[in-house]
Write an enzyme that holds these catalytic residues in place. Structure first.
Site, PDB file in Angstrom:
ATOM      1  N   ASN A   1       8.851  20.308  24.044  1.00  0.00           N
ATOM      2  CA  ASN A   1       9.052  20.242  22.593  1.00  0.00           C
ATOM      3  C   ASN A   1       8.000  19.299  22.012  1.00  0.00           C
ATOM      4  O   ASN A   1       8.121  18.090  22.144  1.00  0.00           O
ATOM      5  CB  ASN A   1      10.473  19.712  22.317  1.00  0.00           C
ATOM      6  CG  ASN A   1      10.706  19.457  20.842  1.00  0.00           C
ATOM      7  OD1 ASN A   1       9.943  19.895  19.985  1.00  0.00           O
ATOM      8  ND2 ASN A   1      11.785  18.730  20.541  1.00  0.00           N
ATOM      9  N   TRP A   2       6.993  19.876  21.374  1.00  0.00           N
ATOM     10  CA  TRP A   2       5.900  19.047  20.843  1.00  0.00           C
ATOM     11  C   TRP A   2       6.307  18.278  19.594  1.00  0.00           C
ATOM     12  O   TRP A   2       5.601  17.411  19.141  1.00  0.00           O
ATOM     13  CB  TRP A   2       4.697  19.924  20.483  1.00  0.00           C
ATOM     14  CG  TRP A   2       3.986  20.556  21.635  1.00  0.00           C
ATOM     15  CD1 TRP A   2       4.387  20.611  22.943  1.00  0.00           C
ATOM     16  CD2 TRP A   2       2.724  21.234  21.578  1.00  0.00           C
ATOM     17  NE1 TRP A   2       3.457  21.284  23.693  1.00  0.00           N
ATOM     18  CE2 TRP A   2       2.422  21.682  22.884  1.00  0.00           C
ATOM     19  CE3 TRP A   2       1.820  21.523  20.549  1.00  0.00           C
ATOM     20  CZ2 TRP A   2       1.260  22.391  23.181  1.00  0.00           C
ATOM     21  CZ3 TRP A   2       0.663  22.230  20.841  1.00  0.00           C
ATOM     22  CH2 TRP A   2       0.383  22.649  22.144  1.00  0.00           C
ATOM     23  N   LYS A   3       7.424  18.652  18.993  1.00  0.00           N
ATOM     24  CA  LYS A   3       7.856  18.060  17.717  1.00  0.00           C
ATOM     25  C   LYS A   3       6.725  18.167  16.691  1.00  0.00           C
ATOM     26  O   LYS A   3       5.955  19.123  16.740  1.00  0.00           O
ATOM     27  CB  LYS A   3       8.313  16.609  17.911  1.00  0.00           C
ATOM     28  CG  LYS A   3       9.282  16.449  19.074  1.00  0.00           C
ATOM     29  CD  LYS A   3       9.937  15.113  19.076  1.00  0.00           C
ATOM     30  CE  LYS A   3      10.692  14.942  20.380  1.00  0.00           C
ATOM     31  NZ  LYS A   3      11.590  13.814  20.370  1.00  0.00           N
TER      32      LYS A   3
ATOM     33  N   HIS B   1      18.599  20.336  17.656  1.00  0.00           N
ATOM     34  CA  HIS B   1      18.011  19.090  18.159  1.00  0.00           C
ATOM     35  C   HIS B   1      18.562  17.930  17.334  1.00  0.00           C
ATOM     36  O   HIS B   1      18.761  18.061  16.127  1.00  0.00           O
ATOM     37  CB  HIS B   1      16.482  19.167  18.045  1.00  0.00           C
ATOM     38  CG  HIS B   1      15.807  18.068  18.800  1.00  0.00           C
ATOM     39  ND1 HIS B   1      15.754  16.781  18.319  1.00  0.00           N
ATOM     40  CD2 HIS B   1      15.174  18.054  19.997  1.00  0.00           C
ATOM     41  CE1 HIS B   1      15.113  16.027  19.203  1.00  0.00           C
ATOM     42  NE2 HIS B   1      14.760  16.780  20.233  1.00  0.00           N
TER      43      HIS B   1
ATOM     44  N   GLU C   1      17.264  15.398  16.157  1.00  0.00           N
ATOM     45  CA  GLU C   1      16.436  14.995  15.002  1.00  0.00           C
ATOM     46  C   GLU C   1      16.741  15.887  13.804  1.00  0.00           C
ATOM     47  O   GLU C   1      16.713  15.442  12.654  1.00  0.00           O
ATOM     48  CB  GLU C   1      14.949  15.044  15.387  1.00  0.00           C
ATOM     49  CG  GLU C   1      14.596  13.897  16.325  1.00  0.00           C
ATOM     50  CD  GLU C   1      13.456  14.186  17.281  1.00  0.00           C
ATOM     51  OE1 GLU C   1      12.693  15.141  17.059  1.00  0.00           O
ATOM     52  OE2 GLU C   1      13.331  13.434  18.274  1.00  0.00           O
TER      53      GLU C   1
ATOM     54  N   GLU D   1      21.071  16.465  25.653  1.00  0.00           N
ATOM     55  CA  GLU D   1      20.110  15.438  25.246  1.00  0.00           C
ATOM     56  C   GLU D   1      20.849  14.243  24.644  1.00  0.00           C
ATOM     57  O   GLU D   1      21.169  14.243  23.446  1.00  0.00           O
ATOM     58  CB  GLU D   1      19.156  16.008  24.190  1.00  0.00           C
ATOM     59  CG  GLU D   1      18.335  17.170  24.686  1.00  0.00           C
ATOM     60  CD  GLU D   1      16.979  17.208  23.979  1.00  0.00           C
ATOM     61  OE1 GLU D   1      15.970  17.223  24.692  1.00  0.00           O
ATOM     62  OE2 GLU D   1      16.942  17.192  22.743  1.00  0.00           O
TER      63      GLU D   1
ATOM     64  N   GLY E   1      13.130   9.865  23.151  1.00  0.00           N
ATOM     65  CA  GLY E   1      11.968   9.132  22.640  1.00  0.00           C
ATOM     66  C   GLY E   1      12.095   7.623  22.768  1.00  0.00           C
ATOM     67  O   GLY E   1      11.310   6.877  22.190  1.00  0.00           O
TER      68      GLY E   1
ATOM     69  N   SER F   1      13.608  11.255  27.392  1.00  0.00           N
ATOM     70  CA  SER F   1      12.665  10.412  28.132  1.00  0.00           C
ATOM     71  C   SER F   1      12.476  10.858  29.582  1.00  0.00           C
ATOM     72  O   SER F   1      12.300  10.030  30.483  1.00  0.00           O
ATOM     73  CB  SER F   1      13.079   8.937  28.058  1.00  0.00           C
ATOM     74  OG  SER F   1      13.101   8.513  26.712  1.00  0.00           O
TER      75      SER F   1
ATOM     76  N   GLY G   1       8.005  13.743  24.467  1.00  0.00           N
ATOM     77  CA  GLY G   1       6.752  12.996  24.578  1.00  0.00           C
ATOM     78  C   GLY G   1       5.856  13.415  25.737  1.00  0.00           C
ATOM     79  O   GLY G   1       4.637  13.587  25.572  1.00  0.00           O
TER      80      GLY G   1
END
Ligand code: PEP
Length: 258
Positions: A9-11, A96, A98, A168, A174, A214, A236
């Site tokens: 997931n590049w976000k 997600h 976020e 998650e 992150g 992470s 990440g």
């Protein structure tokens, strides 16, 4: 022996040329290798077409990071499941943390997104997980159960078979604070039990439950060798080809040690 899935997931990262570079490097690295692991790359929407082109010469799938909860029409800025399908996207992250936190997505929104993705033959990668305070006050099992019940368990068995779950823990995303293999395994086993109660033993076994939070080249193997961890959703560490490849290699090692 069950294969693994590693999804990146590049976000909201990478410029156009940086995305091009990373996709080119991944495509080169994954080309001509026989992997037991399925690799999915989820770049920002702007780069999906570029990613699909790169994947055609290589050995990975492309996923979106989000989809609209509505079918079509006056939803400025949104991208529909039908549009993703027409661009050959096969997977999409849903729920997600976020998106739940910053864009106030509710379980009801997520249920609609899941339905539209399945209608368009796109596999939802459904994220669930508890916040730090919910881990600390011991309510995490209830939180995860209600996320699954409210946004995923309305599906029929046949529909549910077309989904992937990602556990998650929000406190691990992150932050560099990875769940220990024991903490992750405990929740993965709990999720699989819930799936078994709802959809039966065979579906529970076949369901892919990925860990995210992470996960990196150092801890991936320990996580992936846990019984109920079928791979990872990587944030990440998916932004650097070398790190992402090391995680894919950890998945391969976990499969061969099985
Ligand atoms: C994620 O965003 O899904 C994620 C797991 O991020 P990170 O690996 O950076 O914690």
């Amino acid at each position: 022996m069950k294969n693994k899935i590693v999804a990146g997931n590049w976000k909201m990262n990478k410029t156009f040329s940086e995305a091009d570079d990373l996709l080119f490097t991944l495509a080169e690295n994954l080309k001509d290798v026989r992997l037991e692991t399925e690799v999915i790359v989820c770049p920002p929407a702007l780069y999906l077409e570029m990613a699909v082109d790169a994947s055609e010469e290589s050995n990975f799938y492309v996923g979106a990071q989000n989809v609209a909860y509505a079918e079509k029409g006056a939803y400025t800025g949104e991208i529909s499941a039908e549009m993703l399908r027409s661009a050959d996207i096969q997977f999409c992250i849903v729920g997600h943390s976020e998106r739940r936190t910053y864009f106030h997505e509710t379980d009801a929104d997520l249920a609609k997104k899941v339905d539209l993705l399945l209608k368009n033959e796109i596999v939802p990668i459904f994220c669930c997980g508890e916040r730090k305070e919910e881990r600390e006050n011991g309510t995490y099992f209830q939180v995860i159960k209600s996320q699954l019940e409210n946004a995923l368990f309305h599906l029929t068995k046949e529909e549910f078979d077309g989904t992937i779950i990602a556990y998650e823990p929000v406190w691990a995303i992150g932050t560099g604070l990875t769940a220990t293999p024991a903490q992750a395994q405990e929740v993965h086993a709990f999720i699989r039990k819930l799936v078994e109660e709802k959809y039966g033993t065979e579906t529970a076994y076949n369901t892919y439950i990925l860990y995210g939070g992470s996960c990196n080249a150092k801890n991936a193997l320990d996580l992936f060798t846990c019984n109920d961890i079928d791979g990872g959703l990587i944030g990440g560490a998916s932004l650097v080809a070398e790190d992402f490849m090391a995680i894919i290699n950890a998945a391969e090692t976990a499969i061969s040690n099985d």
